[in-house]
Design a protein around this motif. Structure first.
Motif, PDB file in Angstrom:
ATOM      1  N   ALA A  17       4.253  -4.430   5.572  1.00  0.00           N
ATOM      2  CA  ALA A  17       5.287  -3.738   6.350  1.00  0.00           C
ATOM      3  C   ALA A  17       6.628  -3.691   5.631  1.00  0.00           C
ATOM      4  O   ALA A  17       7.286  -2.650   5.609  1.00  0.00           O
ATOM      5  N   GLY A  18       7.022  -4.791   5.033  1.00  0.00           N
ATOM      6  CA  GLY A  18       8.326  -4.824   4.371  1.00  0.00           C
ATOM      7  C   GLY A  18       8.355  -3.888   3.174  1.00  0.00           C
ATOM      8  O   GLY A  18       9.331  -3.155   2.951  1.00  0.00           O
ATOM      9  N   THR A  19       7.271  -3.880   2.400  1.00  0.00           N
ATOM     10  CA  THR A  19       7.193  -3.001   1.235  1.00  0.00           C
ATOM     11  C   THR A  19       7.154  -1.551   1.675  1.00  0.00           C
ATOM     12  O   THR A  19       7.768  -0.674   1.059  1.00  0.00           O
ATOM     13  N   THR A  20       6.447  -1.287   2.758  1.00  0.00           N
ATOM     14  CA  THR A  20       6.423   0.058   3.330  1.00  0.00           C
ATOM     15  C   THR A  20       7.833   0.513   3.677  1.00  0.00           C
ATOM     16  O   THR A  20       8.247   1.621   3.334  1.00  0.00           O
ATOM     17  N   ASP A  21       8.607  -0.356   4.310  1.00  0.00           N
ATOM     18  CA  ASP A  21       9.992  -0.012   4.645  1.00  0.00           C
ATOM     19  C   ASP A  21      10.762   0.376   3.392  1.00  0.00           C
ATOM     20  O   ASP A  21      11.527   1.341   3.395  1.00  0.00           O
ATOM     21  N   GLY A  22      10.563  -0.394   2.319  1.00  0.00           N
ATOM     22  CA  GLY A  22      11.281  -0.099   1.077  1.00  0.00           C
ATOM     23  C   GLY A  22      10.909   1.263   0.526  1.00  0.00           C
ATOM     24  O   GLY A  22      11.775   2.040   0.099  1.00  0.00           O
ATOM     25  N   ALA A  54       0.454  -4.159 -15.009  1.00  0.00           N
ATOM     26  CA  ALA A  54      -0.315  -5.306 -14.516  1.00  0.00           C
ATOM     27  C   ALA A  54       0.585  -6.471 -14.118  1.00  0.00           C
ATOM     28  O   ALA A  54       0.153  -7.367 -13.396  1.00  0.00           O
ATOM     29  N   GLN A  55       1.824  -6.458 -14.611  1.00  0.00           N
ATOM     30  CA  GLN A  55       2.743  -7.557 -14.295  1.00  0.00           C
ATOM     31  C   GLN A  55       3.534  -7.295 -13.021  1.00  0.00           C
ATOM     32  O   GLN A  55       4.415  -8.078 -12.671  1.00  0.00           O
ATOM     33  N   LEU A  56       3.241  -6.189 -12.335  1.00  0.00           N
ATOM     34  CA  LEU A  56       3.982  -5.841 -11.120  1.00  0.00           C
ATOM     35  C   LEU A  56       3.112  -6.025  -9.886  1.00  0.00           C
ATOM     36  O   LEU A  56       1.884  -5.969  -9.959  1.00  0.00           O
ATOM     37  N   SER A  57       3.763  -6.202  -8.742  1.00  0.00           N
ATOM     38  CA  SER A  57       3.030  -6.218  -7.472  1.00  0.00           C
ATOM     39  C   SER A  57       2.646  -4.782  -7.100  1.00  0.00           C
ATOM     40  O   SER A  57       3.175  -3.812  -7.662  1.00  0.00           O
ATOM     41  N   GLY A  58       1.735  -4.661  -6.131  1.00  0.00           N
ATOM     42  CA  GLY A  58       1.326  -3.324  -5.694  1.00  0.00           C
ATOM     43  C   GLY A  58       2.500  -2.498  -5.190  1.00  0.00           C
ATOM     44  O   GLY A  58       2.609  -1.303  -5.461  1.00  0.00           O
ATOM     45  N   GLY A  59       3.391  -3.151  -4.457  1.00  0.00           N
ATOM     46  CA  GLY A  59       4.561  -2.444  -3.934  1.00  0.00           C
ATOM     47  C   GLY A  59       5.486  -1.981  -5.047  1.00  0.00           C
ATOM     48  O   GLY A  59       6.028  -0.874  -5.005  1.00  0.00           O
ATOM     49  N   GLN A  60       5.642  -2.837  -6.055  1.00  0.00           N
ATOM     50  CA  GLN A  60       6.487  -2.448  -7.196  1.00  0.00           C
ATOM     51  C   GLN A  60       5.856  -1.285  -7.947  1.00  0.00           C
ATOM     52  O   GLN A  60       6.548  -0.363  -8.374  1.00  0.00           O
ATOM     53  N   ARG A  61       4.529  -1.338  -8.094  1.00  0.00           N
ATOM     54  CA  ARG A  61       3.851  -0.216  -8.765  1.00  0.00           C
ATOM     55  C   ARG A  61       4.072   1.081  -7.998  1.00  0.00           C
ATOM     56  O   ARG A  61       4.272   2.144  -8.583  1.00  0.00           O
ATOM     57  N   PHE A 109       0.757   9.585  -5.221  1.00  0.00           N
ATOM     58  CA  PHE A 109      -0.519   9.355  -4.559  1.00  0.00           C
ATOM     59  C   PHE A 109      -0.684   7.898  -4.203  1.00  0.00           C
ATOM     60  O   PHE A 109      -0.029   7.026  -4.772  1.00  0.00           O
ATOM     61  N   GLN A 110      -1.572   7.668  -3.268  1.00  0.00           N
ATOM     62  CA  GLN A 110      -1.974   6.320  -2.916  1.00  0.00           C
ATOM     63  C   GLN A 110      -2.533   5.655  -4.168  1.00  0.00           C
ATOM     64  O   GLN A 110      -3.285   6.265  -4.921  1.00  0.00           O
ATOM     65  N   GLY A 111      -2.169   4.390  -4.376  1.00  0.00           N
ATOM     66  CA  GLY A 111      -2.677   3.691  -5.550  1.00  0.00           C
ATOM     67  C   GLY A 111      -2.305   4.438  -6.818  1.00  0.00           C
ATOM     68  O   GLY A 111      -3.160   4.895  -7.562  1.00  0.00           O
ATOM     69  N   SER A 159      -0.140   3.367   2.316  1.00  0.00           N
ATOM     70  CA  SER A 159      -1.330   2.661   2.776  1.00  0.00           C
ATOM     71  C   SER A 159      -1.587   1.527   1.799  1.00  0.00           C
ATOM     72  O   SER A 159      -1.347   1.652   0.603  1.00  0.00           O
ATOM     73  N   SER A 160      -2.038   0.418   2.304  1.00  0.00           N
ATOM     74  CA  SER A 160      -2.313  -0.807   1.530  1.00  0.00           C
ATOM     75  C   SER A 160      -1.038  -1.573   1.170  1.00  0.00           C
ATOM     76  O   SER A 160      -1.113  -2.569   0.474  1.00  0.00           O
ATOM     77  N   LEU A 161       0.123  -1.145   1.651  1.00  0.00           N
ATOM     78  CA  LEU A 161       1.340  -1.937   1.434  1.00  0.00           C
ATOM     79  C   LEU A 161       1.665  -2.718   2.708  1.00  0.00           C
ATOM     80  O   LEU A 161       1.395  -2.260   3.814  1.00  0.00           O
TER      81      LEU A 161
END
Ligand SMILES: Nc1ncnc2c1ncn2[C@@H]1O[C@H](COP(=O)(O)OP(=O)(O)OP(=O)(O)O)[C@@H](O)[C@H]1O
Ligand SMILES: [Mg+2]
Length: 253
Positions: free
Chosen positions: A180-185, A146-153, A91-93, A176-178
């Motif tokens: 472009a580069g994180t979205t690609d990943g 909490a120690q991770l970025s949103g993309g890592q989460r 899911f998102q978030g 959503s909310s990522l």
């Protein structure tokens, strides 16, 4: 409902919520094994409702749903749990447990399987290590969310959804909310899950670029009705482009 080889099939499905909101009307749909299938439509079109039919969280008001050959709403609780183990959900978030490490969060679906014993726990450790390597975060196994970025989460959420090697992966707005580069990943991970494990992937999104990048086919929903199913022209390009290169291409003159 007639039997179908498709891992996901809906026939004449309608959903009316208590209170009378009509969320889906007369939906016929077959999703093929190993395809990445997009679902798009404006807010309120019925996309998330469709996903909740597939997990057995909701029953259709009319028509029939078949997931991996079974009607989720006809299953007893034990059989429904067994079916759900074959379905990963992102899911998102993503909701990760804040007081558990990455490794422990990812191991959760395996623990819920309820097997115990030393051999099993060693096998579980291997599965978790494998899937963390798969999402490129094996170095962060002992970090807390909490120690991770949103993309890592989000990648950890995908790892958790994939750790039990599901046959089907359902994603509701996974990017959503990522940026472009994180979205690609994240999209590359969805494609790899399909390529390596043969997972059938359903992606709900608002983002046409996401569909372009990753989907084989896409369903267009409007006000609860399936208006069209399109085969997506393969994306010819930019897949490995860096964030800055993409910004230059899209924003520069
Ligand atoms: N639990 C609920 N109770 C009553 N009505 C609901 C419920 N969940 C969704 N709906 C309604 O059903 C319709 C479809 O909702 P749904 O959440 O499936 O849309 P969606 O396409 O996922 O939208 P979004 O893009 O905003 O997530 C909407 O009109 C919504 O208000
Ligand atoms: Mg939704």
């Amino acid at each position: 409902m007639p039997p179908s080889d498709a891992p996901i099939a809906l026939r004449g499905v309608g959903v009316t919520y208590p209170g009378g909101t009509r969320a889906l009307t007369d939906v016929d749909l077959e999703i093929r094994s190993g395809e990445i299938f997009g679902v798009i439509g404006e807010s309120g079109a019925g996309k998330s409702t469709l996903l909740s039919l597939l997990t057995g969280e909701m029953a259709p008001s009319e028509g029939g749903v078949a997931v991996l050959g079974a009607d989720p709403t006809a299953l007893d609780p034990v059989a429904l749990r067994a079916l759900r183990r074959r379905i990963g959900v992102v899911f998102q978030g993503v909701h990760l447990l804040a007081n558990r490490t990455v490794r422990q969060n990812v191991a959760l679906p395996l623990q819920l399987r309820g097997r115990r014993g030393r051999a099993d726990s060693a096998a579980r450790r291997d599965l978790v290590a494998d899937v963390l390597r798969f999402v490129g975060l094996d170095g962060r196994a002992d970090a807390y969310p909490a120690q991770l970025s949103g993309g890592q989460r989000q990648r950890i959420g995908i790892a958790r959804a994939l750790v039990a090697r599901p046959d089907i992966l359902l994603c509701d707005e996974p990017t959503s909310s990522l940026d472009a580069g994180t979205t690609d990943g994240v999209l590359a991970l969805l494609r790899e899950a399909r390529d390596q494990f043969g997972t059938t992937v359903v992606v709900v999104t608002h983002d046409l670029a996401v569909v372009r990048r990753v989907c084989d086919r896409v369903a267009l929903f409007e006000a609860g009705r399936l208006r069209d199913i399109l085969s997506v022209r393969p994306d010819t390009g930019h897949g490995t482009e860096s964030y800055l290169d993409r910004a230059r291409r899209e924003l520069g003159t």
